[in-house]
Design an enzyme around this catalytic site. Structure first.
Site, PDB file in Angstrom:
ATOM      1  CE  LYS A   1      42.268  44.027  46.415  1.00  0.00           C
ATOM      2  NZ  LYS A   1      42.481  43.531  44.889  1.00  0.00           N
TER       3      LYS A   1
ATOM      4  CD  GLU B   1      36.378  29.812  54.210  1.00  0.00           C
ATOM      5  OE1 GLU B   1      36.283  29.426  55.425  1.00  0.00           O
ATOM      6  OE2 GLU B   1      35.792  28.949  53.310  1.00  0.00           O
TER       7      GLU B   1
ATOM      8  CB  CYS C   1      38.664  27.129  46.971  1.00  0.00           C
ATOM      9  SG  CYS C   1      36.859  27.061  47.209  1.00  0.00           S
TER      10      CYS C   1
HETATM   11  P1  NAD Z   1      45.273  35.829  45.570  1.00  0.00           P
HETATM   12  O1  NAD Z   1      45.588  35.196  46.819  1.00  0.00           O
HETATM   13  O2  NAD Z   1      45.879  35.840  44.401  1.00  0.00           O
HETATM   14  O3  NAD Z   1      43.961  37.110  45.373  1.00  0.00           O
HETATM   15  C1  NAD Z   1      42.922  37.232  46.272  1.00  0.00           C
HETATM   16  C2  NAD Z   1      42.704  38.638  46.628  1.00  0.00           C
HETATM   17  O4  NAD Z   1      43.998  38.961  47.521  1.00  0.00           O
HETATM   18  C3  NAD Z   1      42.686  39.580  45.414  1.00  0.00           C
HETATM   19  O5  NAD Z   1      41.922  40.521  45.754  1.00  0.00           O
HETATM   20  C4  NAD Z   1      44.115  40.226  45.463  1.00  0.00           C
HETATM   21  O6  NAD Z   1      44.018  41.390  44.933  1.00  0.00           O
HETATM   22  C5  NAD Z   1      44.196  40.280  47.107  1.00  0.00           C
HETATM   23  N1  NAD Z   1      45.837  40.402  47.633  1.00  0.00           N
HETATM   24  C6  NAD Z   1      47.000  39.863  46.849  1.00  0.00           C
HETATM   25  N2  NAD Z   1      47.913  39.991  47.578  1.00  0.00           N
HETATM   26  C7  NAD Z   1      47.467  40.492  48.451  1.00  0.00           C
HETATM   27  C8  NAD Z   1      48.395  41.086  49.841  1.00  0.00           C
HETATM   28  N3  NAD Z   1      49.704  41.209  49.809  1.00  0.00           N
HETATM   29  N4  NAD Z   1      47.657  41.801  50.813  1.00  0.00           N
HETATM   30  C9  NAD Z   1      46.179  41.969  50.499  1.00  0.00           C
HETATM   31  N5  NAD Z   1      45.574  41.675  49.583  1.00  0.00           N
HETATM   32  C10 NAD Z   1      46.177  40.950  48.636  1.00  0.00           C
HETATM   33  O7  NAD Z   1      44.025  34.585  45.045  1.00  0.00           O
HETATM   34  P2  NAD Z   1      43.465  34.610  43.768  1.00  0.00           P
HETATM   35  O8  NAD Z   1      44.464  34.032  42.823  1.00  0.00           O
HETATM   36  O9  NAD Z   1      42.534  35.689  43.439  1.00  0.00           O
HETATM   37  O10 NAD Z   1      42.233  33.245  44.011  1.00  0.00           O
HETATM   38  C11 NAD Z   1      42.472  31.818  43.738  1.00  0.00           C
HETATM   39  C12 NAD Z   1      42.712  31.117  45.031  1.00  0.00           C
HETATM   40  O11 NAD Z   1      41.601  31.455  46.077  1.00  0.00           O
HETATM   41  C13 NAD Z   1      43.159  29.905  45.136  1.00  0.00           C
HETATM   42  O12 NAD Z   1      44.160  29.324  46.097  1.00  0.00           O
HETATM   43  C14 NAD Z   1      41.809  29.343  45.907  1.00  0.00           C
HETATM   44  O13 NAD Z   1      41.904  27.910  46.440  1.00  0.00           O
HETATM   45  C15 NAD Z   1      41.310  30.283  46.690  1.00  0.00           C
HETATM   46  N6  NAD Z   1      39.959  30.196  47.103  1.00  0.00           N
HETATM   47  C16 NAD Z   1      39.617  29.935  48.293  1.00  0.00           C
HETATM   48  C17 NAD Z   1      38.224  29.711  48.578  1.00  0.00           C
HETATM   49  C18 NAD Z   1      37.767  28.886  49.951  1.00  0.00           C
HETATM   50  O14 NAD Z   1      36.541  28.997  50.241  1.00  0.00           O
HETATM   51  N7  NAD Z   1      38.574  28.509  50.683  1.00  0.00           N
HETATM   52  C19 NAD Z   1      37.384  29.981  47.583  1.00  0.00           C
HETATM   53  C20 NAD Z   1      37.804  30.521  46.378  1.00  0.00           C
HETATM   54  C21 NAD Z   1      39.157  30.597  46.253  1.00  0.00           C
END
Ligand code: NAD
Length: 485
Positions: free
Chosen positions: A176, A252, A287
């Site tokens: 997704k 992650e 991140c």
């Molecule tokens: P997000 O959690 O809003 O979304 C991530 C993904 O999850 C998207 O594809 C979204 O559509 C999906 N999603 C959202 N709600 C969901 C649900 N209820 N059920 C299933 N899927 C759902 O995050 P974002 O804004 O896209 O990304 C930024 C975040 O990602 C930041 O917090 C960042 O730190 C983190 N991040 C972490 C790493 C790591 O390696 N630790 C790497 C990159 C980003």
């Protein structure tokens, strides 16, 4: 004109399928231009993709044929390398990020799949004789159907470190993609489709909202594992959804990482490391961003003066323009969120650089923020505790090593940490006492395909990259054979 933009279909069971849910639009965060449309999928589309993945996992030899997996992933890696300029251009259009970062990301996808293509033939177990006339085999098997959910901030690189080991280990996957960057991910479907060694349905790509489409993937009983990268609060929800059938999870999540500069450090390198590699890379939407910059009192004043000279000169603009170092933030919502934190920071700390939106000329069409720096940031301030995910750095002075470690660990996160010092003893204390999954000494952001990374505390569960990153996508099985006397 608007009608001519691409409308990406879902890639399910090796076919391009439309959803009954209609389409959503993706526009450029740098100038508002309509770029493409993609399927606003329904729960039924996701269920069809999961069923396709299950069938191909059960019915083909993919799970038992590491040679085929090595060939398939190697071909994929080569094709991505060949197309990396095009993928990078698309990624920069949809995210606004500097083209050099996008190019690096596309190449990272190629390198990561190449690395795991090799490891597909190295999935070993153990054997032992636990008692007389008894032989035990400890073997690794694929988990089954793996759901992968990725964020928009580094969509190709973050997809790579989940999809490459998942496929190398013999799983079937359903992805997704993040909606803001769905296009660059869906382009990969064309590459998967073109490689005959991938059975149809071994890779499925379904676009649409996190809830309900991603949520269905996390919840579904026929999905054996979910690999999620994104926000910590979403990760918590994924864990809850995944608990229904107790699926394996890899999370992650977010970070609020410390960059610690000691007075004995190579000052110029420390400044460059703290500025370029941390808060402003990818406009702070990363991140691992080292947004909490802890500076020893003896060099604090000098550090802030240099930051005030360097940061305002950073070129902000659309990532496709020459020399741009900082692109826009991804969306209007993100702009509002980061602006809210900047206003909060003005109350909690001392603003020394930036602190406002940029609207001169063409910049008015996008979501651009001036790179922003706060000094005298209290360790308990909201801007020091919450992940901002924008171009905002907070500097905090410290007295000695113990205080630096205390502040560094004063967070619910534990993704990475960096320290600049020439004293090996200080470096080793940081390395052993700071609670984070990666520690960098006199450098920042070094991540290799062969070295594990992941979060302590609320930054995640499990590890990516390396052997451990491959084994995440396997189950261990014990087979015992009784030998007749
Ligand atoms: P997000 O959690 O809003 O979304 C991530 C993904 O999850 C998207 O594809 C979204 O559509 C999906 N999603 C959202 N709600 C969901 C649900 N209820 N059920 C299933 N899927 C759902 O995050 P974002 O804004 O896209 O990304 C930024 C975040 O990602 C930041 O917090 C960042 O730190 C983190 N991040 C972490 C790493 C790591 O390696 N630790 C790497 C990159 C980003």
């Amino acid at each position: 004109m608007a009608e001519q933009v691409t409308a990406y279909k879902n890639f399910i069971a090796g076919e391009w399928r439309e959803s009954e849910g209609g389409l959503f639009e993706v526009t450029s965060p740098a100038n508002g231009e309509l770029l493409y449309r993609a399927q606003r999928s329904t729960v039924d589309d996701m269920r069809a993709a999961i069923a396709a993945a299950r069938e191909v996992f059960e019915m083909t030899e993919w799970r038992d044929d590491p040679n085929a997996r090595t060939v398939a992933l190697s071909k994929f890696s080569d094709a991505v390398r060949e197309r990396h300029q095009d993928l990078a251009t698309r990624l920069t259009r949809e995210s606004g990020k500097p083209i050099a970062i996008s190019r690096g990301e596309a190449l990272r996808l190629a390198e990561t799949t190449s690395y795991f293509a090799g490891l597909a033939r190295w999935i070993f177990g153990r054997s032992q004789i636990p008692q007389p006339n008894s032989l035990s085999l400890i073997i690794r098997e694929p988990v089954g159907v793996v759901g992968i959910i990725v964020p928009w901030n580094a969509p190709l690189a973050l997809l790579a470190r989940a999809i490459a080991p998942a496929l190398a280990a013999g799983n079937a996957v359903v992805v997704k993609p993040a909606s803001y960057t769905a296009g660059s991910t869906m382009e990969l479907g064309k590459i998967f489709e073109s490689i005959a060694e991938f059975p149809r349905g071994i890779v499925n790509l379904v676009t649409g909202p996190g809830d309900p489409v991603g949520a269905e993937l996390a919840r579904h009983d026929d999905v054996d594992m979910i690999a999620f990268t994104g926000d910590t609060s979403t990760g918590r929800e994924i864990m809850r959804l995944a608990s229904g059938n107790l699926k394996k999870i890899s999370l992650e999540l977010g970070g609020k990482s410390p960059t610690i500069v000691f007075a004995d450090a190579n000052f110029d390198r420390a400044i460059r490391g703290a500025i370029n590699a941390a808060s402003f890379y990818n406009a702070g939407q990363i991140c691992i961003a080292g947004t909490r910059v802890l500076v020893e009192e003896g060099v604090h004043g000098q550090f802030v003066e240099r930051v005030k000279e360097i940061v305002p000169k950073m070129k902000v603009g659309p990532g496709w323009e020459k020399g741009v170092e900082v692109g826009p933030v991804i969306s209007e919502a993100q702009l509002a969120k980061v602006t809210g934190y900047i206003e909060q920071g003005k109350k909690e700390a001392r603003l020394v650089v930036g602190g406002h939106r940029l609207t001169d000329g063409e910049l008015a069409k996008g979501y651009f923020l001036a790179p922003t720096v706060f000094d005298e940031t209290p360790p308990d301030a909201r801007i020091a505790q919450e992940e901002i995910f924008g171009p905002v750095m907070g500097i905090t002075p410290f007295r000695d090593l113990d205080e630096a470690i205390r502040i560094a660990n004063n967070t619910k996160y534990g993704l990475v940490a960096a320290a600049w010092t020439r004293d090996i003893n200080k470096a080793m204390k940081i390395a052993t006492r700071v609670r984070a999954g990666s520690i960098w000494i006199n450098t920042f952001g070094k991540m290799f395909q062969s070295t594990e990374m992941g979060g302590f505390k609320q930054s995640g569960l499990g590890r990516q990259y390396g052997l451990e990153g491959l084994f995440e996508y396997t189950e261990l099985k014990h087979v015992n054979i009784q030998i007749e006397k």
